[in-house]
Design a protein around this motif. Structure first.
Motif, PDB file in Angstrom:
ATOM      1  N   UNK A  78       0.619  -5.939 -11.200  1.00  0.00           N
ATOM      2  CA  UNK A  78       1.210  -6.250 -12.507  1.00  0.00           C
ATOM      3  C   UNK A  78       0.103  -6.527 -13.525  1.00  0.00           C
ATOM      4  N   UNK A  79       0.200  -5.889 -14.686  1.00  0.00           N
ATOM      5  CA  UNK A  79      -0.756  -6.147 -15.759  1.00  0.00           C
ATOM      6  C   UNK A  79      -0.036  -5.968 -17.091  1.00  0.00           C
ATOM      7  N   UNK A  80      -0.760  -6.129 -18.184  1.00  0.00           N
ATOM      8  CA  UNK A  80      -0.152  -6.118 -19.520  1.00  0.00           C
ATOM      9  C   UNK A  80       0.554  -4.798 -19.846  1.00  0.00           C
ATOM     10  N   UNK A  81       0.180  -3.725 -19.163  1.00  0.00           N
ATOM     11  CA  UNK A  81       0.742  -2.413 -19.485  1.00  0.00           C
ATOM     12  C   UNK A  81       1.876  -1.990 -18.558  1.00  0.00           C
ATOM     13  N   UNK A  82       2.266  -2.860 -17.641  1.00  0.00           N
ATOM     14  CA  UNK A  82       3.371  -2.530 -16.757  1.00  0.00           C
ATOM     15  C   UNK A  82       3.128  -2.914 -15.311  1.00  0.00           C
ATOM     16  N   UNK A  83       3.944  -2.352 -14.438  1.00  0.00           N
ATOM     17  CA  UNK A  83       3.908  -2.655 -13.016  1.00  0.00           C
ATOM     18  C   UNK A  83       3.728  -1.355 -12.239  1.00  0.00           C
ATOM     19  N   UNK A  84       2.902  -1.425 -11.192  1.00  0.00           N
ATOM     20  CA  UNK A  84       2.690  -0.252 -10.343  1.00  0.00           C
ATOM     21  C   UNK A  84       2.898  -0.634  -8.882  1.00  0.00           C
ATOM     22  N   UNK A  85       3.524   0.239  -8.143  1.00  0.00           N
ATOM     23  CA  UNK A  85       3.664   0.091  -6.704  1.00  0.00           C
ATOM     24  C   UNK A  85       2.462   0.796  -6.070  1.00  0.00           C
ATOM     25  N   UNK A  86       1.758   0.103  -5.156  1.00  0.00           N
ATOM     26  CA  UNK A  86       0.550   0.659  -4.551  1.00  0.00           C
ATOM     27  C   UNK A  86       0.679   0.644  -3.027  1.00  0.00           C
ATOM     28  N   UNK A  87       0.488   1.813  -2.417  1.00  0.00           N
ATOM     29  CA  UNK A  87       0.418   1.926  -0.962  1.00  0.00           C
ATOM     30  C   UNK A  87      -1.045   2.144  -0.594  1.00  0.00           C
ATOM     31  N   UNK A 106       2.596   4.442  -7.325  1.00  0.00           N
ATOM     32  CA  UNK A 106       3.974   4.845  -7.614  1.00  0.00           C
ATOM     33  C   UNK A 106       4.402   6.103  -6.853  1.00  0.00           C
ATOM     34  N   UNK A 107       3.941   6.226  -5.621  1.00  0.00           N
ATOM     35  CA  UNK A 107       4.287   7.325  -4.715  1.00  0.00           C
ATOM     36  C   UNK A 107       3.943   8.690  -5.295  1.00  0.00           C
ATOM     37  N   UNK A 108       2.966   8.726  -6.220  1.00  0.00           N
ATOM     38  CA  UNK A 108       2.626   9.994  -6.865  1.00  0.00           C
ATOM     39  C   UNK A 108       1.154  10.361  -6.699  1.00  0.00           C
ATOM     40  N   UNK A 109       0.285   9.542  -7.214  1.00  0.00           N
ATOM     41  CA  UNK A 109      -1.122   9.882  -7.292  1.00  0.00           C
ATOM     42  C   UNK A 109      -1.924   9.102  -6.253  1.00  0.00           C
ATOM     43  N   UNK A 110      -2.610   9.824  -5.351  1.00  0.00           N
ATOM     44  CA  UNK A 110      -3.461   9.190  -4.357  1.00  0.00           C
ATOM     45  C   UNK A 110      -4.906   9.323  -4.800  1.00  0.00           C
ATOM     46  N   UNK A 111      -5.611   8.197  -4.774  1.00  0.00           N
ATOM     47  CA  UNK A 111      -7.020   8.186  -5.151  1.00  0.00           C
ATOM     48  C   UNK A 111      -7.826   7.491  -4.062  1.00  0.00           C
ATOM     49  N   UNK A 112      -9.055   7.948  -3.857  1.00  0.00           N
ATOM     50  CA  UNK A 112      -9.956   7.367  -2.875  1.00  0.00           C
ATOM     51  C   UNK A 112     -10.762   6.265  -3.547  1.00  0.00           C
ATOM     52  N   UNK A 113     -10.822   5.103  -2.905  1.00  0.00           N
ATOM     53  CA  UNK A 113     -11.526   3.937  -3.439  1.00  0.00           C
ATOM     54  C   UNK A 113     -12.649   3.529  -2.488  1.00  0.00           C
ATOM     55  N   UNK A 114     -13.771   3.122  -3.064  1.00  0.00           N
ATOM     56  CA  UNK A 114     -14.872   2.533  -2.309  1.00  0.00           C
ATOM     57  C   UNK A 114     -15.230   1.234  -3.014  1.00  0.00           C
ATOM     58  N   UNK A 115     -15.029   0.120  -2.339  1.00  0.00           N
ATOM     59  CA  UNK A 115     -15.350  -1.195  -2.884  1.00  0.00           C
ATOM     60  C   UNK A 115     -16.583  -1.710  -2.166  1.00  0.00           C
TER      61      UNK A 115
END
Length: 144
Positions: free
Chosen positions: A89-98, A126-135
């Motif tokens: 949740x942030x100022x621009x809306x809500x996103x579902x993250x898997x 949001x069950x649409x865009x998958x991105x690879x993350x490296x933290x």
């Protein structure tokens, strides 16, 4: 349970790759490192254009939890044994993250006062865009 607490400085770098573009986010902050025999917890605050974000990272066995509050709200779990879900949740809306975690590498503070956390994972928004993350999180005890 004995608990130890140290002031630390952190350098957090997150790389996000969607196949076409790559975004790099860097954060430097001061915080606190609390370690016990059961878990390690790192607290720090980061300033953003929308306000302060308080971050708590908990490391336990093969699991990492990142909880953020303030102008951004989310609790994201990283577990090598299963896929996880959260709501961001942030100022621009809500996103579902898997989240599908590919790698967790953790090094607690060593004798030089340095520690490290690495997370590699795929996140689907949001069950649409998958991105690879490296933290990559580098921690250094402030008194060293």
């Amino acid at each position: 349970m004995q608990q130890n607490k140290w002031p630390v400085s952190i350098m957090l770098e997150t790389r996000i790759d969607d196949g076409e573009d790559q975004e790099v986010i860097k954060v430097e902050a001061s915080g606190d490192w609390i370690a016990s025999s059961e878990r390690t917890v790192l607290f720090f605050n980061e300033e953003s254009d929308d306000g302060v974000v308080k971050t708590m990272i908990t490391v336990k066995d093969d699991q990492v939890t990142i909880k953020r509050s303030g102008s951004v709200k989310m609790t994201q779990h990283f577990d090598m044994k299963k896929n996880t879900e959260n709501v961001y949740r942030h100022a621009y809306g809500t996103m579902h993250v898997e989240t599908k975690t590919d790698k967790i590498h953790f090094e607690p503070l060593d004798e030089k006062g340095r520690g490290y956390l690495q997370l590699d994972y795929d996140a689907t928004i949001n069950q649409e865009q998958t991105r690879t993350h490296q933290l990559r999180l580098q921690i250094e005890e402030e008194s060293k």
